[in-house]
Scaffold this motif. Sequence first.
Motif, PDB file in Angstrom:
ATOM      1  N   ALA A   1       6.904  79.875  40.664  1.00  0.00           N
ATOM      2  CA  ALA A   1       6.946  79.683  42.114  1.00  0.00           C
ATOM      3  C   ALA A   1       7.826  80.721  42.798  1.00  0.00           C
ATOM      4  N   GLY A   2       7.848  81.930  42.224  1.00  0.00           N
ATOM      5  CA  GLY A   2       8.544  83.027  42.882  1.00  0.00           C
ATOM      6  C   GLY A   2       7.668  83.638  43.960  1.00  0.00           C
ATOM      7  N   THR A   3       8.042  84.832  44.413  1.00  0.00           N
ATOM      8  CA  THR A   3       7.300  85.482  45.504  1.00  0.00           C
ATOM      9  C   THR A   3       5.834  85.679  45.154  1.00  0.00           C
TER      10      THR A   3
ATOM     11  N   GLN B   1      13.095  71.518  39.197  1.00  0.00           N
ATOM     12  CA  GLN B   1      12.832  71.063  40.559  1.00  0.00           C
ATOM     13  C   GLN B   1      13.399  72.011  41.603  1.00  0.00           C
ATOM     14  N   GLN B   2      14.531  72.611  41.315  1.00  0.00           N
ATOM     15  CA  GLN B   2      15.154  73.523  42.278  1.00  0.00           C
ATOM     16  C   GLN B   2      14.241  74.708  42.584  1.00  0.00           C
ATOM     17  N   TYR B   3      13.723  75.343  41.535  1.00  0.00           N
ATOM     18  CA  TYR B   3      12.828  76.481  41.729  1.00  0.00           C
ATOM     19  C   TYR B   3      11.528  76.047  42.410  1.00  0.00           C
ATOM     20  N   LEU B   4      11.044  74.866  42.044  1.00  0.00           N
ATOM     21  CA  LEU B   4       9.803  74.369  42.630  1.00  0.00           C
ATOM     22  C   LEU B   4       9.983  74.093  44.122  1.00  0.00           C
TER      23      LEU B   4
ATOM     24  N   LYS C   1      12.094  75.457  46.091  1.00  0.00           N
ATOM     25  CA  LYS C   1      12.231  76.753  46.770  1.00  0.00           C
ATOM     26  C   LYS C   1      10.857  77.367  47.026  1.00  0.00           C
ATOM     27  N   GLY C   2       9.964  77.273  46.029  1.00  0.00           N
ATOM     28  CA  GLY C   2       8.613  77.796  46.189  1.00  0.00           C
ATOM     29  C   GLY C   2       7.839  77.057  47.265  1.00  0.00           C
ATOM     30  N   LEU C   3       7.949  75.736  47.280  1.00  0.00           N
ATOM     31  CA  LEU C   3       7.255  74.942  48.291  1.00  0.00           C
ATOM     32  C   LEU C   3       7.773  75.271  49.691  1.00  0.00           C
ATOM     33  N   LYS C   4       9.068  75.528  49.797  1.00  0.00           N
ATOM     34  CA  LYS C   4       9.643  75.906  51.085  1.00  0.00           C
ATOM     35  C   LYS C   4       9.071  77.247  51.553  1.00  0.00           C
ATOM     36  N   MET C   5       8.846  78.160  50.597  1.00  0.00           N
ATOM     37  CA  MET C   5       8.229  79.445  50.943  1.00  0.00           C
ATOM     38  C   MET C   5       6.803  79.241  51.454  1.00  0.00           C
ATOM     39  N   VAL C   6       6.041  78.356  50.788  1.00  0.00           N
ATOM     40  CA  VAL C   6       4.678  78.053  51.235  1.00  0.00           C
ATOM     41  C   VAL C   6       4.707  77.521  52.659  1.00  0.00           C
ATOM     42  N   GLN C   7       5.598  76.576  52.922  1.00  0.00           N
ATOM     43  CA  GLN C   7       5.703  75.987  54.258  1.00  0.00           C
ATOM     44  C   GLN C   7       6.089  77.035  55.298  1.00  0.00           C
TER      45      GLN C   7
ATOM     46  N   LEU D   1      -3.403  70.987  49.757  1.00  0.00           N
ATOM     47  CA  LEU D   1      -4.091  71.473  48.555  1.00  0.00           C
ATOM     48  C   LEU D   1      -3.117  71.973  47.494  1.00  0.00           C
ATOM     49  N   VAL D   2      -1.841  72.132  47.854  1.00  0.00           N
ATOM     50  CA  VAL D   2      -0.819  72.564  46.891  1.00  0.00           C
ATOM     51  C   VAL D   2      -0.354  71.343  46.096  1.00  0.00           C
ATOM     52  N   ARG D   3      -0.445  71.434  44.773  1.00  0.00           N
ATOM     53  CA  ARG D   3      -0.067  70.323  43.897  1.00  0.00           C
ATOM     54  C   ARG D   3       1.169  70.722  43.079  1.00  0.00           C
ATOM     55  N   PRO D   4       2.363  70.421  43.542  1.00  0.00           N
ATOM     56  CA  PRO D   4       3.571  70.808  42.798  1.00  0.00           C
ATOM     57  C   PRO D   4       3.710  70.000  41.508  1.00  0.00           C
ATOM     58  N   THR D   5       4.119  70.672  40.452  1.00  0.00           N
ATOM     59  CA  THR D   5       4.299  69.967  39.178  1.00  0.00           C
ATOM     60  C   THR D   5       5.304  70.695  38.301  1.00  0.00           C
TER      61      THR D   5
END
Length: 741
Positions: free
Chosen positions: A334-336, A359-362, A364-370, A393-397
Amino acid sequence: MLRARKLVQLFVKSNLCTSSAVASEAMATLSKRGQVAVVTLTNPPLNVLSYPTRASIVQSIKEAEQDTSVKSIVLCGSGRAFCAGADITEFTNPELVFKEPHLIDVTKAVEACSKPVVAVMHGTSLGGGVELALGCHYRLIHKAGKIGLPEVHIGLVPGATGTQKVPRVMSIPNAIDMITSGRHISAKEAHKMGIIDKVLEDDYMEQGVAFAESIAGDPVGPRRVSQMPVKVDETTPMVFKMAYEKVAAKARGMYSPLFCVKAIEAATKASSFEEGLKMERHISEFLGLGEQSGALQYAFFSERAVSKWHVPDGSASYKTAKGQEVKSAAVIGAGTMGVGITMSMVMAGIPTYLTEQNQQYLDKGLKMVQGILAHGVKQGRMSESKAQQIFSLVRPTLTYNDLKDVDVVVEAVFENMALKKEILKTLDGVCKPSAILASNTSTLDIDEMASATTRPDKVMGMHFFSPAHIMKLLENVRGKDTSPETMATAMDLGKRLKKISVLVGNCPAFVGNRMLGPYSREAIFLLEEGALPNEVDQVLEDFGLAMGLCRMGDLAGLDVGYKSRKEYGYIQREGQDDFIRKGERYSPLSDWMVENGRLGQKAGKGFYNYGKPGGRKPAVDPEVTQMIMEVSEKAGITRRHIPAQEILERCLYGLINEGFKCLEEQIASSDEDIDMVWLYGYGWPRHTGGPMYYAKNIVGLPKVLERIMFYHFEHPNSPYWKPSQLLIDRVSEEHPHASKL
């Protein structure tokens, strides 16, 4: 004519459409709905303006005008569009190229009609289609329709009255923007600008006919665009002065946008419409014979040709391969890059798992998507509800077990072979047998990765370019065991993601970054020998590249290349020879910069000083200049003035030579594949066609080979200066009388 013939051969090869230029049947039909005559263009799929179509329009308008029961006329298109413009397949047929009526004659015939003619437009109306509509007395469009004058993108101006009529129906600034950008304009915006009289709902034909009935008998004189005045005032000269400056800065050496401005300016200065039309015609003829128009048309057709992928061995199995449907996907990391790839997937409507190790990295990635979606809403590119629908449509896991049913997985972790193999091995044990396992690697061996799985036929590279949700290039990399079906799936997926997908073979750095190697090395060597970063970048940007090598490195992050060099063993321990690596010349300058915290824009300093982390305005940094001087001294190099031509040749010709080697080794299948990689992945100036087209058609292969030979003798330890045998063969075949080198 020879250039046009080659372009059309490429056009036909790309299967864009079937030429109707030699068709004998009518390409416009005439029918009646009460007192309204309906002229319908019937040249599928896009109603291009072939000779039969043009002739049919003129004949149909004439018949409708002579019919005393007809009070008004509707001009519309069948199929999925009103009209997509000229039929370029006619360019190689002398009988049709010069056969009347020309498009400008058609627009005049429509405009001269004594009965009101209403254009009812739907789908995307482009180029000559818009000029045809401007010949009508009224223009109506379906609410989902779009219009555009994209001639600028193939090195031309709208040459059938477009530059003279558009500034008569909208403001001069809007006319300049529409014509010089070539962008597609929505129905709503077109109506606001003034080029469209009314926006229609889904029953657009019924509404169009009703409108035609409502204006039956109205005088057409005031509705003839050619007779309308251009809106000028005391600010007009300044508007054009600013337009020339703005367009020139954006065009980066491309002529057609500036000539578009000149043609529009002629409309404001000419004593009559016909006088302005003469200037439009002169400009059209001048640009049509220029090398930039040829290069831009080549790029236009090549973009379409590369989608008809093939592999160099010509195996029949590749021609019939069909990809599997991608209903769901997953991205590892979930990086750039991972976030950008995820965005590409979900924006195409594909439910996508975004996977991280904690969870921390995930989060952060979701925040970038938003953040990306919020920016799109702020810019007006999507509604809030659309953004929410995409985000759903984004399914974080955090677990690979959730990926067991996905169709495609793209790993997007950093460039480390051991890590990538470990991930692919795990995925191989989790994902369903039909799932494709792809790597976003930019340099590493796809075959070695595939060896970690039990399904090498389902493994390939899918090299996205950063930012992945914006950059259009997708470099799909086939391994030695990758199946045709897997390749087809990746190419189909790229098209669905609205990427320019190019299929390439497996070798270190593939095609784009492999060719980038000589380019970046020579740029750094030039710094050692006497140039400074701003001097190298200025030459490359004057050539037309989006940004020079040093600025590009700062934008991407200098640590990215550092990690790659470390992976390949180029970063050595202190005390060893810094200027020879694996028997080749090597500069440690970029390494030293990274080791001193100069990572690029994100650190606020790289080859340039940006003032603060994340800054964007580059400034010459005395600290970098001093560092370069120290590198030169340590390497025993006496610095000298390096002329611009040498900077250009050393940066570009080694790159081009490597491109020929990619073809020679069957890593790339065609010149077009290479050129599209560089146009869409590295900002190569479109008006030069791409590095391979530029070498062949602008510089000339004999000259390129001569200079490569010169630099080969100057730098015998640099393998990329050893001339490609394919280049030598092409010079011999295509220029048999060239001097023996």
